[in-house]
Design a protein around this motif. Structure first.
Motif, PDB file in Angstrom:
ATOM      1  N   ALA A 174       0.865  -1.126  -0.051  1.00  0.00           N
ATOM      2  CA  ALA A 174      -0.239   0.004  -0.076  1.00  0.00           C
ATOM      3  C   ALA A 174       1.021   1.293  -0.304  1.00  0.00           C
ATOM      4  CB  ALA A 174      -0.551   0.120   1.173  1.00  0.00           C
ATOM      5  N   LYS A 175       1.886   1.498   0.719  1.00  0.00           N
ATOM      6  CA  LYS A 175       3.021   2.498   0.198  1.00  0.00           C
ATOM      7  C   LYS A 175       3.320   3.147  -0.733  1.00  0.00           C
ATOM      8  CE  LYS A 175       7.675   0.296  -0.801  1.00  0.00           C
ATOM      9  NZ  LYS A 175       8.320  -0.343   0.181  1.00  0.00           N
ATOM     10  N   VAL A 176       3.042   2.059  -1.681  1.00  0.00           N
ATOM     11  CA  VAL A 176       2.768   2.987  -3.612  1.00  0.00           C
ATOM     12  C   VAL A 176       1.285   2.850  -3.989  1.00  0.00           C
ATOM     13  CG1 VAL A 176       5.410   1.260  -3.898  1.00  0.00           C
ATOM     14  CG2 VAL A 176       3.243   0.708  -4.764  1.00  0.00           C
ATOM     15  N   PRO A 177       1.438   3.809  -5.176  1.00  0.00           N
ATOM     16  CA  PRO A 177      -0.113   4.202  -5.712  1.00  0.00           C
ATOM     17  C   PRO A 177      -0.078   3.081  -6.736  1.00  0.00           C
ATOM     18  CG  PRO A 177       2.008   5.887  -6.022  1.00  0.00           C
ATOM     19  CD  PRO A 177       2.484   4.830  -4.862  1.00  0.00           C
ATOM     20  N   ILE A 178      -2.052   3.172  -6.513  1.00  0.00           N
ATOM     21  CA  ILE A 178      -2.649   2.076  -7.098  1.00  0.00           C
ATOM     22  C   ILE A 178      -2.466   2.789  -8.475  1.00  0.00           C
ATOM     23  CG2 ILE A 178      -4.364   0.792  -6.914  1.00  0.00           C
ATOM     24  CD1 ILE A 178      -2.326   0.009  -5.423  1.00  0.00           C
ATOM     25  N   MET A 179      -2.714   1.373  -9.447  1.00  0.00           N
ATOM     26  CA  MET A 179      -3.341   2.694 -11.132  1.00  0.00           C
ATOM     27  C   MET A 179      -4.669   1.265 -11.045  1.00  0.00           C
ATOM     28  SD  MET A 179      -1.943   1.589 -14.703  1.00  0.00           S
ATOM     29  CE  MET A 179      -0.763   3.150 -15.190  1.00  0.00           C
ATOM     30  N   VAL A 180      -5.677   2.169 -11.119  1.00  0.00           N
ATOM     31  CA  VAL A 180      -5.958   1.192 -11.237  1.00  0.00           C
ATOM     32  C   VAL A 180      -7.277   0.943 -12.905  1.00  0.00           C
ATOM     33  CG1 VAL A 180      -9.485   0.971 -10.967  1.00  0.00           C
ATOM     34  CG2 VAL A 180      -7.910   2.570  -8.931  1.00  0.00           C
ATOM     35  N   ASP A 181      -7.032  -0.385 -13.432  1.00  0.00           N
ATOM     36  CA  ASP A 181      -7.189  -0.283 -14.146  1.00  0.00           C
ATOM     37  C   ASP A 181      -8.768  -1.502 -15.264  1.00  0.00           C
ATOM     38  OD1 ASP A 181      -6.460  -1.193 -17.175  1.00  0.00           O
ATOM     39  OD2 ASP A 181      -4.364  -2.104 -16.646  1.00  0.00           O
ATOM     40  N   SER A 182      -9.023  -0.921 -15.847  1.00  0.00           N
ATOM     41  CA  SER A 182     -10.545  -1.243 -16.533  1.00  0.00           C
ATOM     42  C   SER A 182     -10.750  -0.928 -17.297  1.00  0.00           C
ATOM     43  CB  SER A 182     -11.519  -1.591 -15.183  1.00  0.00           C
ATOM     44  OG  SER A 182     -12.349  -2.331 -15.731  1.00  0.00           O
ATOM     45  N   SER A 183     -11.901  -2.129 -18.610  1.00  0.00           N
ATOM     46  CA  SER A 183     -12.344  -0.827 -19.405  1.00  0.00           C
ATOM     47  C   SER A 183     -14.062  -1.310 -19.031  1.00  0.00           C
ATOM     48  CB  SER A 183     -12.201  -1.984 -21.025  1.00  0.00           C
ATOM     49  OG  SER A 183     -12.921  -3.572 -20.418  1.00  0.00           O
ATOM     50  N   ASN A 184     -13.879  -1.108 -17.729  1.00  0.00           N
ATOM     51  CA  ASN A 184     -15.512  -0.931 -17.437  1.00  0.00           C
ATOM     52  C   ASN A 184     -15.737  -0.008 -16.620  1.00  0.00           C
ATOM     53  OD1 ASN A 184     -17.883  -0.833 -16.171  1.00  0.00           O
ATOM     54  ND2 ASN A 184     -18.085  -3.459 -16.275  1.00  0.00           N
ATOM     55  N   PHE A 185     -16.315   1.558 -16.857  1.00  0.00           N
ATOM     56  CA  PHE A 185     -15.543   2.417 -16.019  1.00  0.00           C
ATOM     57  C   PHE A 185     -16.269   2.237 -14.718  1.00  0.00           C
ATOM     58  CE2 PHE A 185     -16.219   6.726 -14.284  1.00  0.00           C
ATOM     59  CZ  PHE A 185     -15.209   7.170 -14.237  1.00  0.00           C
ATOM     60  N   ALA A 186     -17.319   1.296 -14.103  1.00  0.00           N
ATOM     61  CA  ALA A 186     -17.808   0.871 -12.856  1.00  0.00           C
ATOM     62  C   ALA A 186     -16.956   0.560 -12.582  1.00  0.00           C
ATOM     63  CB  ALA A 186     -19.512  -0.453 -13.135  1.00  0.00           C
ATOM     64  N   VAL A 187     -16.043  -0.575 -13.051  1.00  0.00           N
ATOM     65  CA  VAL A 187     -15.018  -0.713 -12.297  1.00  0.00           C
ATOM     66  C   VAL A 187     -14.003   0.023 -11.369  1.00  0.00           C
ATOM     67  CG1 VAL A 187     -13.018  -2.752 -12.749  1.00  0.00           C
ATOM     68  CG2 VAL A 187     -15.032  -3.530 -13.345  1.00  0.00           C
ATOM     69  N   VAL A 188     -14.007   0.605 -12.574  1.00  0.00           N
ATOM     70  CA  VAL A 188     -13.068   2.162 -11.899  1.00  0.00           C
ATOM     71  C   VAL A 188     -13.245   2.459 -10.533  1.00  0.00           C
ATOM     72  CG1 VAL A 188     -11.892   3.955 -13.342  1.00  0.00           C
ATOM     73  CG2 VAL A 188     -11.749   2.725 -14.284  1.00  0.00           C
ATOM     74  N   GLU A 189     -14.979   3.217 -11.164  1.00  0.00           N
ATOM     75  CA  GLU A 189     -15.396   3.365  -9.449  1.00  0.00           C
ATOM     76  C   GLU A 189     -15.335   2.839  -8.720  1.00  0.00           C
ATOM     77  OE1 GLU A 189     -17.835   6.931  -9.524  1.00  0.00           O
ATOM     78  OE2 GLU A 189     -19.165   5.920 -11.743  1.00  0.00           O
ATOM     79  N   ALA A 190     -15.460   1.726  -8.770  1.00  0.00           N
ATOM     80  CA  ALA A 190     -15.318   0.550  -7.791  1.00  0.00           C
ATOM     81  C   ALA A 190     -14.022   1.014  -7.226  1.00  0.00           C
ATOM     82  CB  ALA A 190     -15.841  -0.740  -7.941  1.00  0.00           C
ATOM     83  N   GLY A 191     -12.438   1.130  -7.739  1.00  0.00           N
ATOM     84  CA  GLY A 191     -11.735   1.109  -7.090  1.00  0.00           C
ATOM     85  C   GLY A 191     -10.956   1.922  -6.882  1.00  0.00           C
ATOM     86  N   LEU A 192     -11.811   3.633  -6.986  1.00  0.00           N
ATOM     87  CA  LEU A 192     -11.116   4.119  -6.635  1.00  0.00           C
ATOM     88  C   LEU A 192     -12.399   4.669  -5.216  1.00  0.00           C
ATOM     89  CD1 LEU A 192     -11.748   6.588 -10.128  1.00  0.00           C
ATOM     90  CD2 LEU A 192      -9.658   6.563  -8.487  1.00  0.00           C
ATOM     91  N   LYS A 193     -12.879   4.313  -4.996  1.00  0.00           N
ATOM     92  CA  LYS A 193     -14.274   4.357  -3.831  1.00  0.00           C
ATOM     93  C   LYS A 193     -13.341   3.083  -3.307  1.00  0.00           C
ATOM     94  CE  LYS A 193     -18.166   5.515  -6.379  1.00  0.00           C
ATOM     95  NZ  LYS A 193     -19.774   3.874  -6.995  1.00  0.00           N
ATOM     96  N   CYS A 194     -11.911   2.629  -2.982  1.00  0.00           N
ATOM     97  CA  CYS A 194     -11.635   1.691  -2.189  1.00  0.00           C
ATOM     98  C   CYS A 194      -9.837   2.190  -1.493  1.00  0.00           C
ATOM     99  CB  CYS A 194     -11.323   0.480  -2.457  1.00  0.00           C
ATOM    100  SG  CYS A 194     -12.607  -0.684  -2.544  1.00  0.00           S
ATOM    101  N   VAL A 195      -9.489   3.197  -2.352  1.00  0.00           N
ATOM    102  CA  VAL A 195      -7.876   3.839  -3.003  1.00  0.00           C
ATOM    103  C   VAL A 195      -7.893   5.234  -1.791  1.00  0.00           C
ATOM    104  CG1 VAL A 195      -5.759   3.971  -3.933  1.00  0.00           C
ATOM    105  CG2 VAL A 195      -7.721   2.841  -4.400  1.00  0.00           C
TER     106      VAL A 195
END
Length: 717
Positions: free
Chosen positions: A443-464
């Motif tokens: 977790a010390k490094v940044p995350i790249m939330v990678d998906s062609s489905n924007f719903a999955v992208v948003e799900a990732g953004l809501k966890c980081v």
């Protein structure tokens, strides 16, 4: 529709009041009030006092629900505000630290949350208006206080289930939206998101605030943001450093950012110093009255606290000073008298104006002088069969080990992709990112939330909780869709990858790549207000040597487009999926490694900033066998139509095991200096002790052990 706006006493418009605050902060240190809870405790109120007439039959005990007192004991709250204002405060906080449906659920008081916040702001506003009559030379202002809630979005309450959360980002946004509506309708002049122990909770509050303002319902008011460093480690409860915390919330452009609670002024000093040097916002600081004693009480006197806090003012570290737990009007008066004549802090330049700044638990700062940024690629179900197998089989601990290995091997950002037909992408992304937040080494490094489905992208953004990268959006579905997604990404506070793809399809040649990227850049910068340094273009690394002649120039097109983008679109960065280049040679890993290294050697020279790679799977350019290097160079630059056949022939005659054996024999025959350098570069520990000892014994070359460190070991590093 005209935005709702309440005008503070002494001003003709909301804008005039905001301009006054901004102007005063440039001229002098301003002052916040002290602890509300301390003053309420001194009132020694009973259960009946908390209930009042209105709540006398309420089904739960209400003593301790301090926010409720704005409805049952409004005169007491008014007097507390008034006393702080007369002591020297420019701002008083509303009595709404627990004013969300989430926090009020403990008292079964969710239904009154909007009213509670609105009335709290009105009481504080009345106090400001009345004190202004007594001191007409100093307007006073209401800070709508927004606390962290009693739940955390980044930390599991269950040791047995680390991916579990007892609150979601969406639930927090809903709760904060209702609170903020009440605070603004009641007349808050500033919104203060405070005592942030989990940055993800704060990001939910900031998301709610920005959404309300962006909808045009309310006129914007200044924003203050205050985090809480829990101990001398210099981190929040959820693990972020002060600089990482600032990076995570800076997208909201707070007028002031700083620290409160948990520590006294003495303990808070080093963290205020580091944050002051890292932000271009004003700095707000309101520490506790020292540390609590064994009974949980605060003993630091007003005079002692004022002396400690005055050092912040004297050193030019702060713009706003106040007090948190244990402080009283006497503390605020002493702080005001000790600090009112010091010059305010002058903010430095915004580091984000020329650099890409990301964060996990720690900040990552990238600019043109930085080395190539390795984005770990193996946490991708589409690119790693091993990772996909673990995720599909619900083996998340094993999948987490792959992420850990990526960081250990040099990944500075970790790419996470859950796009697989057999997976619920939203659920998988949420679970895996929740698990990552429990692993500090990842977790010390940044995350790249990678998906062609924007719903999955948003799900990732809501966890980081950190500032991450979205991979990716494009103009494929047109400008309206592109702008909608870009505005959302900005509201979440992320950087983004933009693909060279538009309504007509994927860009293949240099000119099309640049045309699409330039169009995207102008939309993002001019219409969305996106920071150019947070825009990362992927001009499409496409596969070469496929047997189809039209593919042979793809490497050249990418490198030339990279040069065009870097020279003509200021601030923009370049990334790409490096393994795509050699996709036609799957299973022939010695060839693939060499192709990737040759490609990166030239692409980085052209301006490529980062790439999705397996950081433990790269060959050093200078160590590629000469015959293979020549073939790869010719293949990349499309100089030899026989390149594909030559690479296939090389792969067949140079098996993986043979290459490793030859390399081992070659590097072990070098000098001890060369061997140590090679071992450090490759991460080979097998011989490092004996080689270091051999170097230490060579007194002619290395008279002292320090010379071994400064020589071959430092060279390798």
């Amino acid at each position: 529709m005209t935005p709702i706006s309440t005008i503070p006493a002494g001003f003709t418009s909301r804008r005039a009041a905001t301009e006054y605050i901004e102007s005063e902060l440039n001229k002098r240190i301003m002052f916040l009030d002290g602890a509300m809870g301390t003053q309420i405790q001194d009132l020694r109120l009973s259960e009946e006092d908390f209930r009042g007439e209105r709540f006398k039959d309420h089904k739960k005990d209400l003593k301790g629900n301090n926010d409720l007192l704005v409805l049952t004991q409004p005169k007491c709250i008014y007097e507390i505000h008034r006393n702080y204002l007369l002591a020297g405060a420019d701002f008083v906080e509303t009595n709404t630290f627990s004013g969300t449906t989430i926090a009020q659920a403990d008292y079964a008081a969710e239904a009154i949350v909007y009213e509670l916040n609105k009335v709290a702001a009105e009481i504080a506003r009345d106090a400001c208006r009345d004190v202004l009559k007594e001191t007409p030379d100093r307007p006073r202002f209401v800070c709508g206080a927004i606390g962290p809630t009693n739940r955390t979005c980044s930390i599991s309450p269950s040791v047995e289930n680390p991916s579990f959360r007892n609150v979601t980002f969406d639930e927090l946004v809903e709760a904060y939206t209702e609170q903020v509506r009440g605070l603004l309708d009641g007349g808050s002049d500033v919104l203060l998101v405070e005592t942030i122990f989990d940055t993800l909770n704060a990001k939910a509050a900031l998301f709610a605030i920005d959404t309300l303002f962006d909808e045009g319902i309310y006129e914007r008011v200044p924003l203050f943001v205050s985090g809480t460093i829990v101990d001398q480690s210099g981190r929040t409860l959820s693990g972020q450093t002060g600089e990482a915390f600032i990076t995570s919330v800076a997208h909201t452009e707070p007028l002031a950012i700083g620290l409160n609670c948990a520590l006294g002024a003495d303990q808070m000093r080093p963290f205020i110093q580091s944050m002051s040097s890292f932000t271009s916002s004003k700095v707000i600081c309101y520490p506790n009255a020292g540390l609590p004693n064994t009974f949980g009480e605060y003993d630091e006197s007003p005079e002692t606290m004022a002396a400690n806090v005055s050092g912040f003012a004297r050193e030019g570290l702060v713009n706003i000073l106040g007090g948190c737990c244990g402080t009283t009007p006497a503390h605020i008066k002493a702080i005001y008298e000790a600090c009112k004549d010091f010059e305010p802090r002058v903010p430095g330049p915004d580091v984000r104006s020329k650099k890409l700044v990301l964060s996990g638990l720690e900040p990552l700062i990238y600019d043109d002088s930085s080395n190539f940024l390795n984005i770990g690629e193996r946490c991708n179900v589409a690119g790693s069969r091993k990772f996909a197998r673990h995720i599909i089989n619900d083996q998340y601990e094993e999948a987490l080990a792959i992420a850990r290995e990526q960081v250990e091997n040099g990944g500075q950002v970790i790419d996470i992709n859950m796009d697989e037909g057999m997976l619920d992408g939203v659920a998988a992304m949420t679970k895996f990112l929740n698990l990552i937040s429990t692993e500090p080494d990842v977790a010390k490094v940044p995350i790249m939330v990678d998906s062609s489905n924007f719903a999955v992208v948003e799900a990732g953004l809501k966890c980081v909780q950190g500032k991450c990268i979205v991979n990716s959006i494009s103009l494929k579905e047109g400008e309206e869709d592109f702008l909608k997604k870009a505005r959302l990404i900005k509201r979440y506070g992320a950087a983004m990858v933009v693909m060279a793809f538009d309504e007509e399809g994927q860009a293949v040649d240099r000119h099309e790549k640049f045309r699409i990227c330039e169009r995207s850049y102008r939309l993002l910068v001019d219409k969305v207000g996106f920071n150019p340094n947070d825009i990362i273009f992927d001009p499409n690394i496409l596969t070469i040597c496929t047997g189809m002649e039209e593919h042979n120039n793809y490497g050249v097109e990418f490198i030339e487009a990279t040069h065009d983008i870097k020279t003509k679109l200021p601030g923009a960065k370049i990334s790409g999926g490096v393994s795509n280049l050699s996709f036609s040679f799957r299973g022939k890993e010695n060839v693939r490694q060499a192709m990737h290294s040759v490609f990166l050697y030239h692409a980085i020279k052209a301006g490529m900033d980062m790439g999705i790679v397996n950081p433990g799977f790269l060959t050093i350019y200078d160590e590629i066998p000469k015959d293979l290097l020549e073939i790869c160079e010719n293949a990349l630059w499309n100089r030899d139509p026989e390149s594909t056949d030559k690479l296939l022939e090389y792969a067949q005659t140079h098996g993986k095991d043979a290459v490793q054996k030859g390399e081992e024999e070659a590097w072990r025959s070098g000098s001890v200096t060369e061997r140590l350098k090679h071992a450090l570069v490759k991460g080979i520990t097998k011989y490092v002790v004996e080689d270091t000892e051999e170097a230490r014994l060579d007194k002619e070359r290395y008279p002292r052990p320090l010379h071994v460190i400064e020589g071959p070991l430092m060279s390798g590093m």
